[in-house]
Design a protein around this motif. Structure first.
Motif, mmCIF file in Angstrom:
data_model
loop_
_atom_site.group_PDB
_atom_site.id
_atom_site.type_symbol
_atom_site.label_atom_id
_atom_site.label_comp_id
_atom_site.label_asym_id
_atom_site.label_seq_id
_atom_site.Cartn_x
_atom_site.Cartn_y
_atom_site.Cartn_z
ATOM 1 N N GLU A 114 0.844 -1.192 0.000
ATOM 2 C CA GLU A 114 0.000 0.000 0.000
ATOM 3 C C GLU A 114 0.883 1.245 0.000
ATOM 4 O OE1 GLU A 114 -3.036 -0.095 3.088
ATOM 5 O OE2 GLU A 114 -2.918 2.084 3.216
ATOM 6 N N CYS A 115 0.567 2.203 -0.834
ATOM 7 C CA CYS A 115 1.344 3.442 -0.856
ATOM 8 C C CYS A 115 1.161 4.197 0.463
ATOM 9 C CB CYS A 115 0.917 4.326 -2.021
ATOM 10 S SG CYS A 115 1.736 5.932 -1.984
ATOM 11 N N GLY A 116 2.276 4.609 1.061
ATOM 12 C CA GLY A 116 2.235 5.331 2.336
ATOM 13 C C GLY A 116 1.674 6.738 2.198
ATOM 14 N N ALA A 117 1.570 7.229 0.952
ATOM 15 C CA ALA A 117 1.051 8.592 0.752
ATOM 16 C C ALA A 117 -0.371 8.582 0.194
ATOM 17 C CB ALA A 117 1.977 9.370 -0.179
ATOM 18 N N CYS A 118 -0.583 7.941 -0.979
ATOM 19 C CA CYS A 118 -1.903 8.029 -1.628
ATOM 20 C C CYS A 118 -2.780 6.809 -1.358
ATOM 21 C CB CYS A 118 -1.751 8.274 -3.130
ATOM 22 S SG CYS A 118 -1.308 6.795 -4.061
ATOM 23 N N GLY A 119 -2.188 5.763 -0.742
ATOM 24 C CA GLY A 119 -2.986 4.597 -0.347
ATOM 25 C C GLY A 119 -3.240 3.587 -1.457
ATOM 26 N N LEU A 152 8.790 2.212 -6.082
ATOM 27 C CA LEU A 152 7.893 3.195 -5.456
ATOM 28 C C LEU A 152 6.481 3.092 -6.021
ATOM 29 C CD1 LEU A 152 10.522 6.052 -5.547
ATOM 30 C CD2 LEU A 152 9.620 4.970 -3.474
ATOM 31 N N CYS A 153 5.554 3.851 -5.418
ATOM 32 C CA CYS A 153 4.158 3.876 -5.871
ATOM 33 C C CYS A 153 4.087 4.263 -7.356
ATOM 34 C CB CYS A 153 3.362 4.879 -5.036
ATOM 35 S SG CYS A 153 1.667 5.106 -5.634
ATOM 36 N N SER A 154 3.336 3.480 -8.127
ATOM 37 C CA SER A 154 3.248 3.735 -9.557
ATOM 38 C C SER A 154 2.466 5.013 -9.854
ATOM 39 C CB SER A 154 2.585 2.547 -10.257
ATOM 40 O OG SER A 154 1.301 2.334 -9.682
ATOM 41 N N GLN A 155 1.720 5.483 -8.873
ATOM 42 C CA GLN A 155 0.904 6.686 -9.088
ATOM 43 C C GLN A 155 1.593 7.965 -8.598
ATOM 44 O OE1 GLN A 155 -3.581 6.746 -8.869
ATOM 45 N NE2 GLN A 155 -3.067 7.392 -6.792
ATOM 46 N N CYS A 156 2.176 7.921 -7.398
ATOM 47 C CA CYS A 156 2.706 9.179 -6.834
ATOM 48 C C CYS A 156 4.192 9.138 -6.486
ATOM 49 C CB CYS A 156 1.886 9.597 -5.614
ATOM 50 S SG CYS A 156 2.210 8.611 -4.153
ATOM 51 N N GLY A 157 4.849 7.988 -6.684
ATOM 52 C CA GLY A 157 6.293 7.935 -6.464
ATOM 53 C C GLY A 157 6.731 7.927 -5.008
HETATM 54 ZN ZN LIG Z 1 1.005 6.689 -4.037
#
Ligand SMILES: [Zn+2]
Ligand SMILES: Cc1ncc(COP(=O)(O)O)c(C=O)c1O
Length: 388
Positions: free
Chosen positions: A7-12, A23-28
């Motif tokens: 789970e992304c620690g920023a955008c979930g 890293l998160c594929s959406q927000c890095g």
């Molecule tokens: Zn993210």
């Protein structure tokens, strides 16, 4: 095993677990491993722990490796939590502990993270791993890659302590020394990794080092008979250990092992490189790059941390704080801890002592608070800083 997803620690955003990714594929931002904790708690019980191995794999159900044969181990974890009464008396506290992470393989807490990361890289099919490092992470990656039969590519500032450079060479890594800081080394890894097919295991840029480091939190709870301390003082560079412990506390609460009380989490940084202290004081959730970073505590010479928001959130949620100490203060503390307790600590670890003194002076730590300091590494790796 019990991993459900990342789970992304920023955008979930959820990511599939059984695949090598950074890293998160959406927000890095960094990815965190999530577990079916209800399932984990069926076999991972407090009672079961007395029969388990004296290393971090005792918490097997909340670690990400699926198959036992992929575990790459040198005996990391389950380090002593030493009661340091002479030092406590010296500074006027009734109870003080040092978690002595110098007793890990490769003599630092970086062994925990790399044991988990290398095991997972092996399980998910990587052959060559690369890391930018301030020193100890490099030594740990080299050792675990050798143990796993994988290739390690290390990028370090050229003024990294000699011991770290030599240990990497002697454990078979490909070592590149660079003009510049760990952030410059990180850019070099990013530039070269695609063409060379390296998996990047930079702090928090892959999801598993934090899983190894979180065992610090599990051990602390177990060693204190499931009563977390009032205050944790932790020398912070990239912050993986602090974020990991914070995650461990939440997991343990879900499993019914602890209540909702949390320790006050204190980040310690060197005055010459204190981006998180600055951001904390300014009330920010992000810590911009700290200019002209310089300190003998090489592990704290991290001018920019990708997990800054996770660290700052934990400090604030715990009602903790962030403190900086000068190199003179942390070097002086080495002898004080060494002569009173027999531990030759890494300068990152000794930084906790002057930080604690400042907190006591400011009334933020009281005489009857139960405090844990983290000695994250071994003084013998830093002989240059002590005239050697
Ligand atoms: Zn993210
Ligand atoms: C001995 C030591 N202590 C502390 C740190 C900082 O650790 P983290 O990056 O997990 O905050 C490092 C990082 O290199 C280190 O080597």
């Amino acid at each position: 095993m019990n991993v459900t997803h990342l789970e992304c620690g920023a955008c979930g955003l959820h990511h599939e677990a059984r695949r090598l990714q950074n890293l998160c594929s959406q927000c890095g931002k960094p990815l965190l491993v999530r577990y079916d904790l209800e399932r984990a708690a069926r076999t991972l019980t407090k009672e079961s722990l007395s029969r388990r191995s004296s290393d971090l794999w005792r918490y097997r159900e909340v670690l990400p490796v699926e198959r036992d044969e992929n575990i790459v181990t040198l005996g990391e974890g389950w380090t002593p939590l030493l009661s340091v009464q002479r030092l406590a008396a010296l500074i006027g506290l009734s109870e003080l502990f040092i978690k002595d992470e110098s007793q890990n393989p490769t003599q630092s807490f970086k062994a925990r993270g790399m044991a988990a990361a290398v095991s997972m890289a092996k399980e998910l099919g990587a052959h060559s791993l690369a890391v930018p490092s301030a020193g100890n992470a490099a030594g740990a990656l080299s050792a675990y890659c050798a143990r796993a039969g994988l290739e390690a590519h290390i990028f370090m500032p050229k003024d990294t302590p000699r011991a770290n450079v030599i240990e990497c060479e002697q454990t078979g890594a490909h070592v590149t020394l660079m003009d510049g800081l760990i952030t410059d080394c990180g850019k070099e890894v990013a530039r070269l990794k695609e063409t060379n097919n390296w998996f990047d295991v930079s702090t928090l840029k892959e999801p598993y080092r934090i899983e190894g480091k979180k065992t610090l939190g599990y051990e602390l709870a177990e060693q204190l008979d499931w009563q977390l301390p009032d205050v944790i003082i932790y020398p912070t560079g990239g912050g993986t250990g602090l974020i990991g412990m914070w995650k461990a506390f939440d997991e343990m609460e879900v499993m019914g092992w602890i209540g909702e009380k949390r320790p006050r989490m204190i980040t310690v940084q060197a005055a010459g490189c204190a981006p998180l202290v600055r951001a904390f004081e300014e009330g920010k959730r992000e810590a911009p790059e700290f200019p002209n970073a310089a300190t003998v505590a090489s592990g704290l010479r991290v001018p920019r941390a990708i997990g800054d928001f996770l660290i700052l959130d934990a400090l604030r949620a715990s009602k903790g704080s962030a403190v900086s100490v000068t190199d003179e203060e942390l070097i002086a503390a080495t002898r004080e801890i060494g002569a009173s307790e027999g531990l030759f600590c890494a300068p990152e670890g000794t930084a906790c002592l002057p930080a604690l003194r400042k907190l006591i002076a400011a009334g933020e730590v009281k005489q009857d608070d139960r405090v844990v300091l983290f000695n994250t590494g071994a003084g013998v790796k830093y002989l240059e800083s002590y005239g050697g």
